[in-house]
Design a protein around this motif. Structure first.
Motif, PDB file in Angstrom:
ATOM      1  N   ALA A   1       8.201   7.495   6.511  1.00 40.91           N
ATOM      2  CA  ALA A   1       9.316   8.041   5.721  1.00 40.91           C
ATOM      3  C   ALA A   1      10.587   7.228   5.944  1.00 40.91           C
ATOM      4  O   ALA A   1      11.416   7.092   5.036  1.00 40.91           O
ATOM      5  N   LYS A   2      10.736   6.673   7.151  1.00 41.81           N
ATOM      6  CA  LYS A   2      11.937   5.892   7.460  1.00 41.81           C
ATOM      7  C   LYS A   2      11.986   4.575   6.685  1.00 41.81           C
ATOM      8  O   LYS A   2      13.050   3.965   6.565  1.00 41.81           O
ATOM      9  N   ILE A   3      10.827   4.115   6.186  1.00 43.03           N
ATOM     10  CA  ILE A   3      10.839   2.917   5.340  1.00 43.03           C
ATOM     11  C   ILE A   3      11.779   3.133   4.167  1.00 43.03           C
ATOM     12  O   ILE A   3      12.498   2.230   3.736  1.00 43.03           O
TER      13      ILE A   3
ATOM     14  N   TRP B   1      18.621  11.103  -2.637  1.00 39.46           N
ATOM     15  CA  TRP B   1      17.425  10.754  -3.400  1.00 39.46           C
ATOM     16  C   TRP B   1      16.503   9.832  -2.621  1.00 39.46           C
ATOM     17  O   TRP B   1      15.281   9.917  -2.745  1.00 39.46           O
ATOM     18  N   ALA B   2      17.065   8.935  -1.820  1.00 43.65           N
ATOM     19  CA  ALA B   2      16.230   8.041  -1.014  1.00 43.65           C
ATOM     20  C   ALA B   2      15.411   8.831   0.005  1.00 43.65           C
ATOM     21  O   ALA B   2      14.208   8.591   0.180  1.00 43.65           O
ATOM     22  N   ASN B   3      16.054   9.797   0.674  1.00 41.32           N
ATOM     23  CA  ASN B   3      15.337  10.630   1.649  1.00 41.32           C
ATOM     24  C   ASN B   3      14.332  11.543   0.963  1.00 41.32           C
ATOM     25  O   ASN B   3      13.223  11.753   1.469  1.00 41.32           O
ATOM     26  N   TRP B   4      14.716  12.091  -0.172  1.00 42.35           N
ATOM     27  CA  TRP B   4      13.818  12.966  -0.940  1.00 42.35           C
ATOM     28  C   TRP B   4      12.566  12.202  -1.370  1.00 42.35           C
ATOM     29  O   TRP B   4      11.438  12.685  -1.223  1.00 42.35           O
TER      30      TRP B   4
ATOM     31  N   ILE C   1       6.763  10.956  -0.671  1.00 40.34           N
ATOM     32  CA  ILE C   1       5.726   9.936  -0.497  1.00 40.34           C
ATOM     33  C   ILE C   1       4.897  10.217   0.753  1.00 40.34           C
ATOM     34  O   ILE C   1       3.668  10.172   0.716  1.00 40.34           O
ATOM     35  N   VAL C   2       5.564  10.525   1.865  1.00 36.00           N
ATOM     36  CA  VAL C   2       4.800  10.783   3.097  1.00 36.00           C
ATOM     37  C   VAL C   2       4.015  12.085   2.984  1.00 36.00           C
ATOM     38  O   VAL C   2       2.962  12.238   3.604  1.00 36.00           O
TER      39      VAL C   2
ATOM     40  N   LYS D   1       0.833  -1.204   0.000  1.00 36.87           N
ATOM     41  CA  LYS D   1       0.000   0.000   0.000  1.00 36.87           C
ATOM     42  C   LYS D   1       0.869   1.256   0.000  1.00 36.87           C
ATOM     43  O   LYS D   1       0.567   2.241  -0.688  1.00 36.87           O
ATOM     44  N   VAL D   2       1.939   1.214   0.783  1.00 31.73           N
ATOM     45  CA  VAL D   2       2.850   2.358   0.805  1.00 31.73           C
ATOM     46  C   VAL D   2       3.496   2.535  -0.558  1.00 31.73           C
ATOM     47  O   VAL D   2       3.625   3.660  -1.070  1.00 31.73           O
TER      48      VAL D   2
END
Length: 583
Positions: free
Chosen positions: A132-134, A84-87, A92-93, A11-12
């Protein structure tokens, strides 16, 4: 449980679809990072074996330069991967939070009657940050670490398969310890999230109601309650700390024992003149073991971050999937109503089996002003809630100008109904923004002209910054009467077809009441108005007075018709309030 976690993650990931290109680039940089990280120890082996031991100075400088270039590419890959991963995670969140807030905004009032505000704040803010930490600390980091371990193992087998087998013997032990740690941490994280929600709920309610806490000398009692909740929160985190304190030393011990075994075996073979190991292999494997075991050890921690995000997503999607929405089957766009209202045998209950409105029938002519009076709990405010469709009726029909209110779109219906409540809610913003509610169609000039028309312009201009005066949270910088005047102006500038005044003068001073009466006369002129009042003197000129008791209409008529009715409910109510002023 595994299926539930997979479903939540899927779902995320649905919210990642608009960012496919960025997702691909994150994976590309993860692969590049893995390759460059594994190449550097191999170059070190070549440097030691081919140039250091053979004292080949020019070749040594070339290999050092090559290692430096690889390091630059590795650092660049790591920067873009992490950035880019954090962005991606934050975007997304952002989308999830917007969808969640919009979803909550469309819930029926019944939902908010039973749900703690603190829990909703936890879901909307803290739980979504955990999601977001996912991406920032979980999924992508795990993928990167696994890729790095895979590439490192391939290079290690290529360099020296015997030393690699020794390393591989220790890995199942670490994997087993990691799995146990992960299971323990899952329960600890769930307990932490539950206690965070309880803590937020408690603090939210007590800070909001601090006046009541202090007024009734509840400081010590509430403090003790807070200590108890805070202790449970602390205990939940202590489990988390305990498991970390046990696991990481064990992981470090396994890593160091493996390193010691490699050095012993490799050094022994070199001293015995065997060709199975070189000095360069030992240098490289010291580096490789750290690159292999550290990610494996940290994957447990990253799995926990990811697991915490998935647990948080369970809570968020539980809200997103709730069927608490107001029924919006209407298709008619409500224009400006004439204002004829009709209630036909309307019944309603907040709790099943406990009717609050018991089959009332009521007709209101277009442009008329009616007043609804009665004891507390008689059902006066409930009628207003039903007209605005904050709640759905159990049976019967409510219509405006002959059309069932369910046939109108909800937004257009509420746009034509203006409400001034007893407890005025103001945002921590300027007076102008509290009046317009940031509606771009209402200009500053419109607001000023409206304020002058109902007689509140001078009051607003007497404030330090006039219309730009910040009233702070819940309008604490204004008196009750001043907040009511702002609410009147807010309703007036929206130009509603139907106006509702719910206990609008029940808790204000005489001066403010005079201003509000002037404003009331102005904004009720030419439109259907419903006035709910405890002060019966304020509604003597109403076209019709509806008297309610225990969910029923027990009397109706003008003030003079009701006051002259023998043993009438309204007459007794009026004389109990104004015996001295009675004619």
């Amino acid at each position: 449980m595994k299926a539930r976690k997979t479903t939540s993650l899927k779902k995320v990931m649905q919210f990642a679809k608009p960012y496919r290109a960025r997702f691909v680039w994150v994976i590309i940089f993860a692969i590049a990072l893995s390759i460059f990280a594994a190449v550097r120890p191999y170059l070190l082996k070549q440097t030691v074996d081919e140039y250091v031991l053979h004292k080949h100075e020019s070749g040594l400088l070339n290999f050092v330069a090559l290692m430096a270039a690889v390091l630059v590419f590795e650092v660049a890959s790591q920067f873009y991967f992490v950035y880019w991963a954090n962005w991606l995670g934050q975007d997304i969140v952002k989308d999830i939070r917007e969808k969640l807030f919009g979803h909550i905004s469309s819930f029926r009032m019944k939902f908010f009657d039973n749900e703690a505000v603190g829990r909703l704040v936890t879901r909307t803010v803290f739980d979504i940050e955990s999601i977001a930490k996912i991406f920032s600390q979980g999924l992508f980091m795990i993928i990167s670490d696994l890729l790095k371990m895979l590439v490192v193992l391939c290079v290690m087998f290529y360099m020296n398969w015997k030393l690699t087998l020794i390393v591989m013997l220790a890995m199942p032990i670490l994997v087993f310890a990691t799995r146990i740690f992960q299971k323990k941490m899952k329960g600890a994280f769930e307990e932490v999230r539950a206690q965070v929600a309880n803590l937020n709920t408690f603090v939210q309610e007590r800070v909001t109601g601090m006046k009541i806490v202090q007024l009734f000398n509840r400081e010590e009692i509430e403090y003790e309650k807070f200590k108890d909740i805070n202790k449970k929160h602390n205990d939940a985190w202590q489990k988390n700390i305990l498991y970390n304190s046990i696991f990481f030393p064990i992981a470090d011990t396994i890593s160091q024992l493996t390193l010691g075994l490699i050095i012993w075996y490799g050094s022994t073979s070199i001293l015995n003149g065997e060709s199975i190991t070189s000095s360069g292999d030992l240098f490289a494997y010291i580096w490789f073991i750290g690159m292999l075991f550290n990610p494996l050890r940290q994957i447990a921690d990253k799995f926990n971050e990811m697991q915490m995000g998935i647990i948080a997503s369970d809570r968020v999607f539980e809200l997103l999937e709730m069927e608490e929405l107001i029924q919006q089957s209407g298709t008619i766009e409500a224009g400006h109503f004439k204002g004829e209202l009709q209630f036909d045998n309307v019944r309603f209950s907040y709790l099943e089996g406990e009717e609050v409105i018991k089959g009332i029938n009521l007709n209101v002519d277009a442009g008329a002003t009616i007043a609804i009076v009665g004891a507390t709990g008689a059902g006066k405010s409930t009628i207003i809630n039903l007209l605005n469709r904050f709640y759905e009726i159990d049976s019967g029909r409510i219509s405006i100008d002959g059309t069932d209110i369910n046939e109108f779109t909800l937004e257009s219906l509420r746009r034509q109904i203006g409400i001034v409540l007893q407890d005025v809610f103001l945002l921590a913003d300027t007076i102008l923004n509290n009046i317009t509610l940031n509606d771009p169609s209402i200009s500053r000039e419109n607001v000023i002209n409206a304020a002058k028309a109902i007689g509140v312009h001078d009051f607003i201009m007497s404030l330090p910054e006039g219309y730009d005066y910040n009233v702070k949270e819940r309008g604490v910088m204004l008196s009750s009467g001043q907040r009511q005047l702002i609410a009147f102006l807010r309703a007036y500038v929206s130009n509603p077809s139907i106006l509702i005044l719910d206990e609008a003068t029940s808790s204000i001073d005489t001066h403010s009441e005079e201003m509000i009466r002037t404003a009331t006369d102005k904004i009720t002129k030419g439109r259907t108005s419903i006035v709910i009042a405890h002060r019966l003197a304020t509604i003597v000129n109403a076209d019709k007075i509806i008297v309610m008791d225990k969910g029923l209409i027990v009397e109706s008529g003008t003030h003079y018709e009701l006051i002259n009715r023998e043993e009438g409910y309204y007459k007794n109510l009026y004389y109990s309030q104004f015996a001295v002023e009675a004619p």
